[in-house]
Design a protein around this motif. Sequence first.
Motif, short mmCIF file in Angstrom:
data_model
loop_
_atom_site.label_atom_id
_atom_site.label_comp_id
_atom_site.label_asym_id
_atom_site.label_seq_id
_atom_site.Cartn_x
_atom_site.Cartn_y
_atom_site.Cartn_z
N TYR A 26 15.03 -17.89 6.50
CA TYR A 26 14.38 -16.66 6.98
C TYR A 26 13.79 -15.87 5.81
N ILE A 27 14.17 -16.27 4.57
CA ILE A 27 13.51 -15.72 3.38
C ILE A 27 12.63 -16.86 2.87
N GLN A 62 21.72 -13.11 -3.87
CA GLN A 62 21.67 -12.42 -2.57
C GLN A 62 22.84 -11.43 -2.40
N SER A 63 23.65 -11.61 -1.36
CA SER A 63 24.64 -10.57 -1.05
C SER A 63 25.77 -10.44 -2.07
N LYS A 66 25.94 -7.21 -3.82
CA LYS A 66 26.54 -6.01 -3.19
C LYS A 66 27.82 -5.60 -3.92
N PHE A 94 25.99 -10.22 9.05
CA PHE A 94 25.64 -9.34 7.92
C PHE A 94 24.46 -8.44 8.20
N ASN A 113 24.63 -5.66 5.26
CA ASN A 113 23.33 -5.19 4.78
C ASN A 113 23.19 -3.67 4.88
N GLU A 157 11.01 -11.71 0.88
CA GLU A 157 11.98 -11.24 1.87
C GLU A 157 11.43 -10.05 2.65
N ASN A 164 16.17 -5.94 8.44
CA ASN A 164 16.53 -4.96 7.42
C ASN A 164 15.65 -3.71 7.53
N TYR A 188 16.71 -2.66 -2.50
CA TYR A 188 17.76 -3.52 -1.92
C TYR A 188 17.39 -5.00 -2.09
N CYS A 192 19.17 -8.11 -4.38
CA CYS A 192 19.54 -9.42 -3.80
C CYS A 192 18.86 -10.57 -4.54
N TYR A 240 31.59 -11.19 6.05
CA TYR A 240 31.06 -10.71 7.35
C TYR A 240 31.99 -11.11 8.49
N GLY A 257 26.83 -15.19 -0.50
CA GLY A 257 25.43 -14.79 -0.36
C GLY A 257 24.66 -15.91 0.32
N VAL A 258 23.53 -15.57 0.96
CA VAL A 258 22.78 -16.61 1.68
C VAL A 258 22.01 -17.55 0.74
N1 GLN Z 1 18.92 -10.39 1.22
C1 GLN Z 1 19.70 -10.93 2.30
C2 GLN Z 1 19.44 -10.17 3.59
O1 GLN Z 1 19.30 -9.00 3.56
C3 GLN Z 1 21.14 -10.89 1.93
C4 GLN Z 1 22.04 -11.46 3.01
C5 GLN Z 1 23.18 -12.28 2.51
O2 GLN Z 1 23.19 -12.82 1.41
N2 GLN Z 1 24.15 -12.47 3.36
O3 GLN Z 1 19.37 -10.72 4.65
#
Ligand code: GLN
Length: 304
Positions: A26-27, A62-63, A66, A94, A113, A157, A164, A188, A192, A240, A257-258
């Motif tokens: 999705y990214i 990615q996450s 956080k 998430f 998120n 993204e 988001n 944000y 990531c 999550y 992270g994704v």
């Molecule tokens: N940047 C990703 C998002 O906002 C981070 C999500 C993740 O790593 N779980 O969807």
Amino acid sequence: MDYTQLLENIYQSILPYAKEGKQADYIPELAKVNPDQFGMCIHTIYGEVAAIEQADTRFSIQSISKVFALAMCLSIKGDALWTKVGKEPSGTAFNSLVQLEVEHGIPRNPFINAGAIVMADILLTHLGNPAADFLQFVREVSGTDTIEYNEHVAISEREKGYLNAAIVNLLKHHGTIENDIEEVLHFYFLMCSIEMSCRELSQAFLVFANHRRRFDYAGVVLTASQVKRMNAIMQTCGFYDEAGEFSYLVGLPGKSGVGGGIVAIYPLQYAVAVWSPRLNAKGNSVLGIKALELLTTETQTSIF
Ligand code: GLN
């Protein structure tokens, strides 16, 4: 303990699962990553290091970013942070919007998120140079000054970041964030987009594992108690709606992270990072979870 041999054995044992799951697509930029990669690295507080396979290949954290954002926000706001974001597990995906609406724009925790978008807003308000300051902190905590953002990933993204964008609008509607929504979203996504290797991540997380040592990196100062509590939030919220399953299988605080990375810590003993892009339905690395399950089983180092 011969950690290199141990990690090699773990890798051999999980190879039958190497084609399970698929990478985040999705990214758009992440869809281009070769899914058939694996790296793993462990650092102990006694100075032992073992790294196997692609432990030095950088990937999109990615996450996992956080956790760094939480460290900075806690050092800036202390307990006042908890008026803007909760610290309870969400039990939802998430990127879920469901609780956020019902709970009037206060995200359940900093590792979904919505919570991280609130932290992006706090950092934008309080840092002189948010992008430079955040990067400098991540570099110092991992002892590597070549870590960078990947702007292509951040921009790509945003192009598909409908959920988001919905989250940031809901937060703004409820008055939880102060800054312009596009600026908050961009920052944000930028956080990531940081790229790090397993070796760099496990080095960075060693400071969370070794929570009794003074935490003071790039002006980010935390007490031992604050670091200990961050570890608690990694335990309850790091995965999550799979936080329970990760506790059950692995039994360590951690964060995924994704991009396919997972970092976990065994307090006062070690930090470990593993990376493989193929994800399960909850967005966590299939091989990553399997490798960590074997690690804590073989070494009897689950916290339970
Ligand atoms: N940047 C990703 C998002 O906002 C981070 C999500 C993740 O790593 N779980 O969807």
